[in-house]
Design a protein around this motif. Structure first.
Motif, PDB file in Angstrom:
ATOM      1  N   GLN A  16       0.822  -1.221   0.000  1.00  9.64           N
ATOM      2  CA  GLN A  16       0.000   0.000   0.000  1.00  9.64           C
ATOM      3  C   GLN A  16       0.849   1.261   0.000  1.00  9.64           C
ATOM      4  O   GLN A  16       0.420   2.308  -0.484  1.00  9.64           O
ATOM      5  N   THR A  17       2.055   1.157   0.550  1.00  6.80           N
ATOM      6  CA  THR A  17       2.905   2.353   0.625  1.00  6.80           C
ATOM      7  C   THR A  17       4.115   2.271  -0.309  1.00  6.80           C
ATOM      8  O   THR A  17       4.752   3.291  -0.581  1.00  6.80           O
ATOM      9  N   ALA A  18       4.426   1.064  -0.793  1.00  9.31           N
ATOM     10  CA  ALA A  18       5.624   0.889  -1.637  1.00  9.31           C
ATOM     11  C   ALA A  18       5.459   1.664  -2.940  1.00  9.31           C
ATOM     12  O   ALA A  18       4.417   1.586  -3.582  1.00  9.31           O
ATOM     13  N   GLN A  19       6.526   2.391  -3.283  1.00  7.05           N
ATOM     14  CA  GLN A  19       6.428   3.298  -4.443  1.00  7.05           C
ATOM     15  C   GLN A  19       7.241   2.847  -5.650  1.00  7.05           C
ATOM     16  O   GLN A  19       7.196   3.505  -6.687  1.00  7.05           O
ATOM     17  N   LEU A  20       8.038   1.775  -5.528  1.00  5.83           N
ATOM     18  CA  LEU A  20       8.811   1.363  -6.708  1.00  5.83           C
ATOM     19  C   LEU A  20       7.822   0.999  -7.818  1.00  5.83           C
ATOM     20  O   LEU A  20       6.786   0.376  -7.546  1.00  5.83           O
ATOM     21  N   PRO A  21       8.141   1.378  -9.068  1.00  3.28           N
ATOM     22  CA  PRO A  21       7.193   1.071 -10.146  1.00  3.28           C
ATOM     23  C   PRO A  21       7.035  -0.437 -10.312  1.00  3.28           C
ATOM     24  O   PRO A  21       8.005  -1.177 -10.204  1.00  3.28           O
ATOM     25  N   ARG A  22       5.839  -0.868 -10.535  1.00  2.00           N
ATOM     26  CA  ARG A  22       5.601  -2.299 -10.771  1.00  2.00           C
ATOM     27  C   ARG A  22       4.345  -2.458 -11.631  1.00  2.00           C
ATOM     28  O   ARG A  22       3.396  -1.694 -11.500  1.00  2.00           O
ATOM     29  N   SER A  23       4.387  -3.438 -12.464  1.00  4.09           N
ATOM     30  CA  SER A  23       3.212  -3.746 -13.270  1.00  4.09           C
ATOM     31  C   SER A  23       3.105  -5.259 -13.378  1.00  4.09           C
ATOM     32  O   SER A  23       2.280  -5.883 -12.721  1.00  4.09           O
ATOM     33  N   TYR A  24       4.018  -5.853 -14.148  1.00  7.25           N
ATOM     34  CA  TYR A  24       3.986  -7.313 -14.317  1.00  7.25           C
ATOM     35  C   TYR A  24       4.085  -8.023 -12.964  1.00  7.25           C
ATOM     36  O   TYR A  24       3.471  -9.060 -12.743  1.00  7.25           O
ATOM     37  N   TRP A  25       4.901  -7.454 -12.060  1.00  8.18           N
ATOM     38  CA  TRP A  25       5.175  -8.148 -10.793  1.00  8.18           C
ATOM     39  C   TRP A  25       4.151  -7.841  -9.709  1.00  8.18           C
ATOM     40  O   TRP A  25       4.282  -8.336  -8.592  1.00  8.18           O
ATOM     41  N   ASP A  26       3.169  -7.009 -10.021  1.00  6.87           N
ATOM     42  CA  ASP A  26       2.248  -6.504  -8.995  1.00  6.87           C
ATOM     43  C   ASP A  26       1.458  -7.643  -8.328  1.00  6.87           C
ATOM     44  O   ASP A  26       0.628  -8.301  -8.962  1.00  6.87           O
ATOM     45  N   TRP A  27       1.730  -7.845  -7.035  1.00  7.72           N
ATOM     46  CA  TRP A  27       1.051  -8.926  -6.314  1.00  7.72           C
ATOM     47  C   TRP A  27      -0.470  -8.746  -6.317  1.00  7.72           C
ATOM     48  O   TRP A  27      -1.210  -9.712  -6.479  1.00  7.72           O
TER      49      TRP A  27
END
Ligand code: PLP
Length: 389
Positions: free
Chosen positions: A221-232
């Motif tokens: 909820q707070t993590a800001q690193l970009p993610r798309s494919y890896w998004d849990w």
């Protein structure tokens, strides 16, 4: 054209491990619709049974990726750029994981230790106790260092984090341990466990896994690193319906289904004791040859691989080449700072006594052919061990 080499190749690197025929056949089935009812059932059944393998009631994410993808997933789902991660340096794979973190813009600190002994829990406790402002957001380490054959004590590191009263996330790579030795994601309060398909799970490379805790899930909820494919969160919401947000590796999942069936048929406890016993036999051979085990800590001997140091002046890779050319057997190379000094015997996954005996015979013949100083007959020490235990 290369001449045909009769008999089967001995793949005795510490993963990918031998591909059992049952799994190969399962994978060769026709691909099915990954949105159809049969697939939905398969997903639910896999995710439930994977929970037993990782000893967790929390979610497990399966990616069509190598384990390195799952390393990245662990970091991007929970952390923000510039945050501080403490990597317990115990070998080449710990270093590689920390490089991934560095590339993602995290601030990496390496807690250096002795590769031959494994991570010292008291050093982790001391470092975390110094961190009064809680700058360290995650502690990461490798359970079974595949580059060395040294096992780190996850329960003791958990205790070290708790003793320091530190709130960092706890991330553990179990790529070459899960399914081959006891691992307890929930009991050891690990926040992110990272694994791959190609070792104890007996599959070809191509699946990455993360087991996560509710604390890790909250961190998304707070993590800001970009993610798309890896998004849990995307995967989890699809998984609830037995689906994936992308086209999954359907045929590898058929293989996973068969692998889990095999592991449960044998029984996890039996699988673990088989690995331990074969590893002890391999070490008996190494001692019999009067060669040196890389691991200096008896409590940390790996059940899945044995790292063997070459006598001074002898190149491990030249030895490995001879073994490959003459006996059609692949042994593991030395990685990173031990390149050329060490070779690794993989004894994990779908393996039995005679496969190990064949492997050790190939090593002993290779030692003779390469004029490597050793005491002949180490193989009989391994055979004696197997007969007696
Ligand atoms: N972690 C460990 C402990 C490994 O042994 C390996 C590969 O051997 C990896 C991570 C990386 O896995 P992959 O090559 O599937 O990305």
């Amino acid at each position: 054209m290369e001449a045909y080499q009769s008999g089967r190749h001995f793949l005795q690197i510490p993963g990918p491990s031998n591909l059992p025929e049952r799994i190969a056949r399962a994978i060769s089935r026709s691909t099915i619709d990954h949105r159809g009812p049969e697939f939905v059932q398969l997903t639910h059944s896999l995710l439930e049974r994977l929970g037993t393998i990782f000893a967790t009631e929390n979610p497990i994410i399966v990616y069509p990726s190598s384990a390195r993808g799952a390393w990245e997933a662990a970091l991007v789902n929970t952390l923000s750029a510039g945050e501080h991660v403490l990597f317990c340096d115990s070998g080449h794979f710990a270093t590689l994981w920390s490089n991934v973190a560095n590339n993602l813009g995290l601030e990496v600190e390496r807690l250096t230790g002795d590769w031959r002994l494994g991570v010292d829990p008291s050093a982790v406790e001391a470092r975390l106790s110094e961190d009064r402002e809680g700058r360290i957001k995650a502690v990461a380490l490798v359970h079974n260092e595949t580059s060395t054959g040294v096992v780190n004590e996850i329960a003791a590191i958990r205790q070290a984090i708790d003793n320091a009263k530190h709130g960092a996330l706890f991330m553990v790579d179990v790529v070459s341990s899960v399914g081959s030795m006891p691992y307890l994601h929930d009991e050891w309060q690990v926040d992110v466990t990272v694994a791959g398909s190609q070792k104890g799970l007996m599959l070809p490379p191509g699946l990455g896994f993360t087991a996560i805790s509710s604390k890790a899930l909250a961190a998304t909820q707070t993590a800001q690193l970009p993610r798309s494919y890896w998004d849990w969160n995307a995967v989890l919401s699809f998984n609830e319906r037995g689906l994936f947000p992308y086209t999954p590796a359907t045929n590898l999942l058929f293989g996973l289904d068969e692998a889990l069936t095999m592991l449960f048929e044998e029984g996890l406890e039996s699988v673990f004791s088989r690995h331990k016993r074969l590893a002890s036999a391999a070490r008996a051979a190494v001692r019999g040859w009067d060669l040196t085990l890389y691991c200096l800590n008896q409590a940390a001997y790996s059940p899945t691989l044995t790292g063997v140091l070459m006598p001074d002046g002898h190149d491990a890779d030249a030895f490995r080449r001879t073994v490959l050319d003459r006996f059609n057997m692949s042994l593991g190379t030395g990685l990173g700072q031990v390149k050329g000094q060490l070779f690794r015997i993989g004894h994990l996954g779908d393996l039995n006594e005679l496969m190990l005996a064949g492997t050790l015979s190939g090593v002993e013949m290779g030692l003779q052919l390469c004029d490597i100083p050793h005491r002949p007959g180490g193989i009989t020490k391994a055979l004696d061990y197997l007969v007696r235990h």
